[in-house]
Motif scaffolding. Structure first.
Motif, mmCIF file in Angstrom:
data_model
loop_
_atom_site.group_PDB
_atom_site.id
_atom_site.type_symbol
_atom_site.label_atom_id
_atom_site.label_comp_id
_atom_site.label_asym_id
_atom_site.label_seq_id
_atom_site.Cartn_x
_atom_site.Cartn_y
_atom_site.Cartn_z
ATOM 1 N N ILE A 109 43.478 29.331 36.814
ATOM 2 C CA ILE A 109 44.630 29.656 37.664
ATOM 3 C C ILE A 109 44.823 28.515 38.666
ATOM 4 O O ILE A 109 44.624 28.667 39.879
ATOM 5 C CB ILE A 109 44.425 31.020 38.357
ATOM 6 C CG1 ILE A 109 44.092 32.094 37.319
ATOM 7 C CG2 ILE A 109 45.673 31.425 39.148
ATOM 8 C CD1 ILE A 109 43.762 33.459 37.897
ATOM 9 N N CYS A 135 46.581 40.325 35.591
ATOM 10 C CA CYS A 135 45.329 40.968 36.020
ATOM 11 C C CYS A 135 44.662 41.709 34.863
ATOM 12 O O CYS A 135 43.443 41.883 34.853
ATOM 13 C CB CYS A 135 45.590 41.944 37.166
ATOM 14 S SG CYS A 135 46.029 41.071 38.689
ATOM 15 N N CYS A 189 43.084 38.994 32.746
ATOM 16 C CA CYS A 189 41.991 38.458 33.558
ATOM 17 C C CYS A 189 40.803 39.428 33.557
ATOM 18 O O CYS A 189 39.655 39.028 33.342
ATOM 19 C CB CYS A 189 42.514 38.244 34.975
ATOM 20 S SG CYS A 189 41.289 37.698 36.134
ATOM 21 N N CYS A 209 44.206 35.563 45.040
ATOM 22 C CA CYS A 209 44.708 35.063 43.763
ATOM 23 C C CYS A 209 46.236 34.998 43.789
ATOM 24 O O CYS A 209 46.896 35.999 44.091
ATOM 25 C CB CYS A 209 44.245 35.990 42.650
ATOM 26 S SG CYS A 209 45.038 35.617 41.086
#
Ligand code: FES
Ligand code: ZN
Ligand code: ZN
Length: 320
Positions: free
Chosen positions: A83, A130, A133, A222
């Protein structure tokens, strides 16, 4: 403002305990609360091989530090998510922490080791960032613990995290997830024991712990998690906590005491790979109930679709 323990000048108030603490006694409070949680839920034993999932943020560095302070031998595992700067910087914090203390930090990188990163993987697989992830983290953490023969995998989930997840699960009455929302999950089906020793501490506590211990951590959140519902659940719980100190703690710990048993099932978390595994994943060997595990399936989709400009995708040629 005086420390509840020594009556010296306090540096922090902890409203849910209706008390203030000096630096020394706040740090001791954090360690004692963590030790109490480990003991109450039989999370770890002396001499075990322990792996902590490290992101470079306050929670994972705090729990690694606290466990070392409590006398456990703990290695770290860092997963590069790709990221952008966020991942590059988080890796530096994790590496610096380990290096300064002579600790072992294993690292893996989604792009280098699996051919995709979270932004591209989530787009290609049509999953929320998410979600892609979380699936990748669970798989890689489990795999690192399994291949490294660790007895337990520690994560830095704190009270705010667990209360927010609980709120989401209750709002949608996701009973199968409620059944697994425990601070310790026993080893089973080839997966390691998973433990969350920070569930008595809040985000504010772990941030203060790092500050007072002089631990440098990545403060930024994030950048692609914006819109994640858990952030709004956390904000709602913070509003409630402001008027009712201790509400978060009561919400989560009374759930554990009085309700969790009622939801006990063998169901997996969202995106988890197994319910009752019958054979290893044919691609990676992870315990799995299908032919190919969810992570390998994500990897295949993510590496088949290579992003090009303007957000379009093209198919990568697959050799016959
Ligand atoms: Fe996982 Fe942001 S850290 S989506
Ligand atoms: Zn004191
Ligand atoms: Zn697999």
């Amino acid at each position: 403002m005086k420390c509840r323990v020594c009556r010296g000048p306090a540096v922090i108030d902890v409203r849910r305990h209706n008390a203030n603490f000096c630096k020394q006694h706040f740090l001791r409070l954090c360690r004692d609360q963590t030790a109490k949680t480990i003991k109450q839920f039989s999370m770890l034993s002396e001499g075990e091989r322990i792996l902590v999932a490290v992101s470079g943020g306050k929670d994972s560095l705090a729990i690694w530090d606290i466990l070392i302070e409590l006398g456990y031998e703990v290695d770290g595992f860092y997963l590069g998510l790709g990221i952008g700067d966020y991942s590059d910087t988080s890796a530096e914090y994790a590496q610096r922490f380990a290096k300064e203390r002579g600790l072992t930090l294993h690292t893996k990188d989604l792009l280098r080791d699996h051919g995709f990163d979270v932004p591209n993987g989530s787009r290609a697989a049509k999953r929320a960032p998410c979600s892609a992830c979380g699936l990748s983290k669970r798989h890689c953490f489990d795999e690192a613990a399994r291949l490294g023969a660790y007895d337990a995998l520690v994560t830095g989930h704190n009270l705010d995290d667990e209360a927010a997840v609980l709120m989401g699960n209750v709002l949608h009455w996701q009973t199968e997830y409620l059944g697994r929302q425990l601070p310790v999950l026993a080893a089973q089906h080839g997966f390691p024991r998973k433990v969350k020793p920070l569930v008595r501490l809040t985000e504010r506590d772990t941030a203060a712990y790092c500050l007072l211990r002089g631990l440098d951590y990545l403060v930024d959140e994030c950048p692609i998690a914006a819109g994640n519902k858990h952030l709004s659940y956390k904000a709602a719980l913070n509003d409630i906590e402001r008027d009712s100190p201790g509400a978060k703690h009561a919400f989560y710990f009374r759930f554990l005491d009085q309700a969790a048993d009622r939801f006990a099932t063998a169901q997996p978390e969202d995106g988890a790979e197994v319910v009752a595994p019958v054979s290893p994943c044919t691609n990676c060997g992870a315990p799995c109930s299908n032919e190919v595990c969810a992570f390998c399936s994500l990897t295949m989709r993510a590496t088949e679709a290579v992003p090009i400009e303007m957000g379009a995708t093209r198919r990568r040629k697959v050799s016959p």
